[in-house]
Design a protein around this motif. Structure first.
Motif, PDB file in Angstrom:
ATOM      1  N   MET A  90       6.800 -66.100   4.652  1.00 17.40           N
ATOM      2  CA  MET A  90       6.422 -65.597   5.954  1.00 17.40           C
ATOM      3  C   MET A  90       5.648 -66.706   6.670  1.00 17.40           C
ATOM      4  SD  MET A  90       4.268 -62.118   6.890  1.00 17.40           S
ATOM      5  CE  MET A  90       4.843 -61.367   5.414  1.00 17.40           C
ATOM      6  N   ALA A  91       6.099 -67.110   7.846  1.00 15.32           N
ATOM      7  CA  ALA A  91       5.469 -68.182   8.610  1.00 15.32           C
ATOM      8  C   ALA A  91       4.241 -67.662   9.350  1.00 15.32           C
ATOM      9  CB  ALA A  91       6.470 -68.760   9.603  1.00 15.32           C
ATOM     10  N   LYS A  92       3.254 -68.541   9.486  1.00 11.65           N
ATOM     11  CA  LYS A  92       2.041 -68.230  10.240  1.00 11.65           C
ATOM     12  C   LYS A  92       2.123 -68.987  11.565  1.00 11.65           C
ATOM     13  CE  LYS A  92      -0.914 -66.298   7.095  1.00 11.65           C
ATOM     14  NZ  LYS A  92      -1.849 -65.239   7.291  1.00 11.65           N
ATOM     15  N   VAL A  93       1.712 -68.321  12.640  1.00  5.50           N
ATOM     16  CA  VAL A  93       1.755 -68.946  13.963  1.00  5.50           C
ATOM     17  C   VAL A  93       0.459 -68.669  14.714  1.00  5.50           C
ATOM     18  CG1 VAL A  93       4.267 -68.822  14.210  1.00  5.50           C
ATOM     19  CG2 VAL A  93       2.879 -66.921  15.001  1.00  5.50           C
ATOM     20  N   SER A  94       0.114 -69.611  15.581  1.00  8.84           N
ATOM     21  CA  SER A  94      -0.970 -69.388  16.531  1.00  8.84           C
ATOM     22  C   SER A  94      -0.334 -68.907  17.825  1.00  8.84           C
ATOM     23  CB  SER A  94      -1.737 -70.683  16.799  1.00  8.84           C
ATOM     24  OG  SER A  94      -2.476 -71.058  15.664  1.00  8.84           O
ATOM     25  N   ILE A  95      -1.024 -68.029  18.520  1.00 10.41           N
ATOM     26  CA  ILE A  95      -0.502 -67.469  19.766  1.00 10.41           C
ATOM     27  C   ILE A  95      -1.559 -67.643  20.840  1.00 10.41           C
ATOM     28  CG2 ILE A  95       0.313 -65.370  20.925  1.00 10.41           C
ATOM     29  CD1 ILE A  95       1.071 -64.324  18.112  1.00 10.41           C
ATOM     30  N   GLY A  96      -1.191 -68.267  21.935  1.00 11.22           N
ATOM     31  CA  GLY A  96      -2.114 -68.409  23.057  1.00 11.22           C
ATOM     32  C   GLY A  96      -3.159 -69.481  22.841  1.00 11.22           C
ATOM     33  N   LEU A  97      -3.971 -69.371  21.809  1.00  8.43           N
ATOM     34  CA  LEU A  97      -4.980 -70.365  21.451  1.00  8.43           C
ATOM     35  C   LEU A  97      -4.745 -70.762  19.995  1.00  8.43           C
ATOM     36  CD1 LEU A  97      -8.184 -68.589  22.863  1.00  8.43           C
ATOM     37  CD2 LEU A  97      -6.922 -70.452  23.939  1.00  8.43           C
ATOM     38  N   ARG A  98      -4.963 -72.029  19.663  1.00 10.97           N
ATOM     39  CA  ARG A  98      -4.867 -72.443  18.267  1.00 10.97           C
ATOM     40  C   ARG A  98      -6.057 -71.867  17.509  1.00 10.97           C
ATOM     41  NH1 ARG A  98      -4.025 -77.682  20.646  1.00 10.97           N
ATOM     42  NH2 ARG A  98      -6.129 -78.179  19.983  1.00 10.97           N
ATOM     43  N   GLY A  99      -5.926 -71.748  16.223  1.00  6.91           N
ATOM     44  CA  GLY A  99      -7.030 -71.287  15.392  1.00  6.91           C
ATOM     45  C   GLY A  99      -6.682 -70.018  14.654  1.00  6.91           C
ATOM     46  N   TRP A 100      -6.637 -68.899  15.341  1.00  7.84           N
ATOM     47  CA  TRP A 100      -6.239 -67.662  14.677  1.00  7.84           C
ATOM     48  C   TRP A 100      -4.753 -67.746  14.374  1.00  7.84           C
ATOM     49  CZ3 TRP A 100      -8.892 -63.583  18.304  1.00  7.84           C
ATOM     50  CH2 TRP A 100     -10.267 -63.574  18.035  1.00  7.84           C
ATOM     51  N   ARG A 101      -4.396 -67.433  13.127  1.00  9.10           N
ATOM     52  CA  ARG A 101      -3.005 -67.518  12.710  1.00  9.10           C
ATOM     53  C   ARG A 101      -2.511 -66.108  12.365  1.00  9.10           C
ATOM     54  NH1 ARG A 101      -0.457 -72.039  12.574  1.00  9.10           N
ATOM     55  NH2 ARG A 101       0.312 -71.822  10.474  1.00  9.10           N
ATOM     56  N   PHE A 102      -1.300 -65.841  12.771  1.00  9.21           N
ATOM     57  CA  PHE A 102      -0.693 -64.520  12.582  1.00  9.21           C
ATOM     58  C   PHE A 102       0.589 -64.653  11.774  1.00  9.21           C
ATOM     59  CE2 PHE A 102      -3.002 -64.476  16.577  1.00  9.21           C
ATOM     60  CZ  PHE A 102      -3.724 -63.305  16.506  1.00  9.21           C
ATOM     61  N   ASP A 103       0.858 -63.652  10.923  1.00 12.38           N
ATOM     62  CA  ASP A 103       2.149 -63.600  10.241  1.00 12.38           C
ATOM     63  C   ASP A 103       3.196 -63.237  11.285  1.00 12.38           C
ATOM     64  OD1 ASP A 103       1.222 -64.140   7.656  1.00 12.38           O
ATOM     65  OD2 ASP A 103       0.669 -62.035   7.355  1.00 12.38           O
ATOM     66  N   GLU A 104       4.198 -64.085  11.409  1.00  9.23           N
ATOM     67  CA  GLU A 104       5.239 -63.866  12.418  1.00  9.23           C
ATOM     68  C   GLU A 104       5.855 -62.478  12.322  1.00  9.23           C
ATOM     69  OE1 GLU A 104       8.117 -67.143  14.117  1.00  9.23           O
ATOM     70  OE2 GLU A 104       7.629 -67.586  12.032  1.00  9.23           O
ATOM     71  N   GLU A 105       6.132 -62.028  11.106  1.00 10.17           N
ATOM     72  CA  GLU A 105       6.802 -60.738  10.921  1.00 10.17           C
ATOM     73  C   GLU A 105       5.939 -59.559  11.369  1.00 10.17           C
ATOM     74  OE1 GLU A 105       8.048 -60.594   6.862  1.00 10.17           O
ATOM     75  OE2 GLU A 105       9.533 -62.172   7.139  1.00 10.17           O
ATOM     76  N   GLU A 106       4.607 -59.714  11.337  1.00 10.42           N
ATOM     77  CA  GLU A 106       3.717 -58.639  11.785  1.00 10.42           C
ATOM     78  C   GLU A 106       3.661 -58.541  13.298  1.00 10.42           C
ATOM     79  OE1 GLU A 106      -0.215 -59.166  10.250  1.00 10.42           O
ATOM     80  OE2 GLU A 106       0.319 -58.495   8.247  1.00 10.42           O
ATOM     81  N   VAL A 107       3.910 -59.656  13.977  1.00  8.83           N
ATOM     82  CA  VAL A 107       3.678 -59.740  15.409  1.00  8.83           C
ATOM     83  C   VAL A 107       4.969 -59.688  16.230  1.00  8.83           C
ATOM     84  CG1 VAL A 107       2.687 -61.198  17.227  1.00  8.83           C
ATOM     85  CG2 VAL A 107       1.563 -61.038  15.022  1.00  8.83           C
ATOM     86  N   PHE A 108       6.043 -60.296  15.717  1.00 10.20           N
ATOM     87  CA  PHE A 108       7.284 -60.405  16.480  1.00 10.20           C
ATOM     88  C   PHE A 108       8.423 -59.603  15.866  1.00 10.20           C
ATOM     89  CE2 PHE A 108       5.151 -64.562  17.210  1.00 10.20           C
ATOM     90  CZ  PHE A 108       4.884 -64.392  18.554  1.00 10.20           C
ATOM     91  N   THR A 109       9.302 -59.128  16.724  1.00 10.38           N
ATOM     92  CA  THR A 109      10.533 -58.477  16.275  1.00 10.38           C
ATOM     93  C   THR A 109      11.526 -59.566  15.874  1.00 10.38           C
ATOM     94  OG1 THR A 109      11.544 -58.505  18.473  1.00 10.38           O
ATOM     95  CG2 THR A 109      10.182 -56.569  17.910  1.00 10.38           C
ATOM     96  N   ASP A 110      12.657 -59.172  15.338  1.00  4.80           N
ATOM     97  CA  ASP A 110      13.702 -60.138  14.989  1.00  4.80           C
ATOM     98  C   ASP A 110      14.226 -60.864  16.223  1.00  4.80           C
ATOM     99  OD1 ASP A 110      13.487 -59.496  12.325  1.00  4.80           O
ATOM    100  OD2 ASP A 110      15.130 -58.032  12.368  1.00  4.80           O
TER     101      ASP A 110
END
Length: 193
Positions: A1-21
């Motif tokens: 599962m890839a981690k991504v920053s959204i909007g601002l760098r620093g906080w990282r989110f699991d892509e699958e938790e945040v985005f649809t396919d």
């Protein structure tokens, strides 16, 4: 599962938790609580100035402050930084005891006090090397109005309200009045934190 920053760098989110396919943001009610609070908080933080720049320039000259690019810490105690001041924060965190304040209610305040005392990272102190992989492909977080619309689109007879500062979601009963503003003068400049 890839981690991504959204909007601002620093906080990282699991892509699958945040985005649809399809690469779109998931509905807020399908996102885990901690992740949802961070996403909502990001919509509030994105247009804020760098804390260090703000401390240098003050409220009267805050337009001179760089916009935040990076967020560290926990929601409500986060530190916002531009790339110019990231090394100062990292030095404080790694070398000056900032790590001990991590996760506490005084995290932001302790960094601010250290910075206001004239402390800075030594010349050439290394920051973090951020890897931006196709940052233009990631959607930007929805603005507050869009967040509110998405949150309420599947609820008939009740509305939900988002507190952008805390990330809390509450239900507003049908016919319930908006909170009273009391004696607030909307034309007046009020001090900010």
């Amino acid at each position: 599962m890839a981690k991504v920053s959204i909007g601002l760098r620093g906080w990282r989110f699991d892509e699958e938790e945040v985005f649809t396919d399809d690469g779109e943001f998931r509905a807020l009610d399908s996102v885990p609580d901690d992740t949802r609070k961070r996403l909502i908080r990001l919509t509030y933080l994105q247009e804020k100035p760098c804390d260090a720049c703000y401390l240098v320039h003050g409220e009267s000259e805050k337009r001179r402050a760089n916009g935040a690019e990076i967020v560290y810490g926990e929601p409500m105690e986060e530190v916002l930084l531009c790339s110019e001041h990231e090394a100062d924060f990292l030095y404080w965190f790694r070398e000056e005891g900032g790590k001990e304040a991590a996760g506490t209610e005084t995290f932001r305040d302790e960094f601010h006090e250290w910075f206001l005392a004239g402390n800075r990272a030594p010349e050439g102190y290394g920051g973090l090397e951020h890897v931006d992989t196709d940052p233009d492909k990631l959607p930007t977080p929805p603005d507050p109005a869009e967040l509110n619309r998405r949150l309420n689109e599947n609820y008939e007879g009740e509305r939900k309200r988002i507190d952008l500062k805390t990330g809390e979601i509450t239900t507003v009963e049908e016919g319930e009045d908006a909170p009273s503003l009391g004696d607030v003068d909307l034309g007046r400049d009020y001090p900010t934190k």
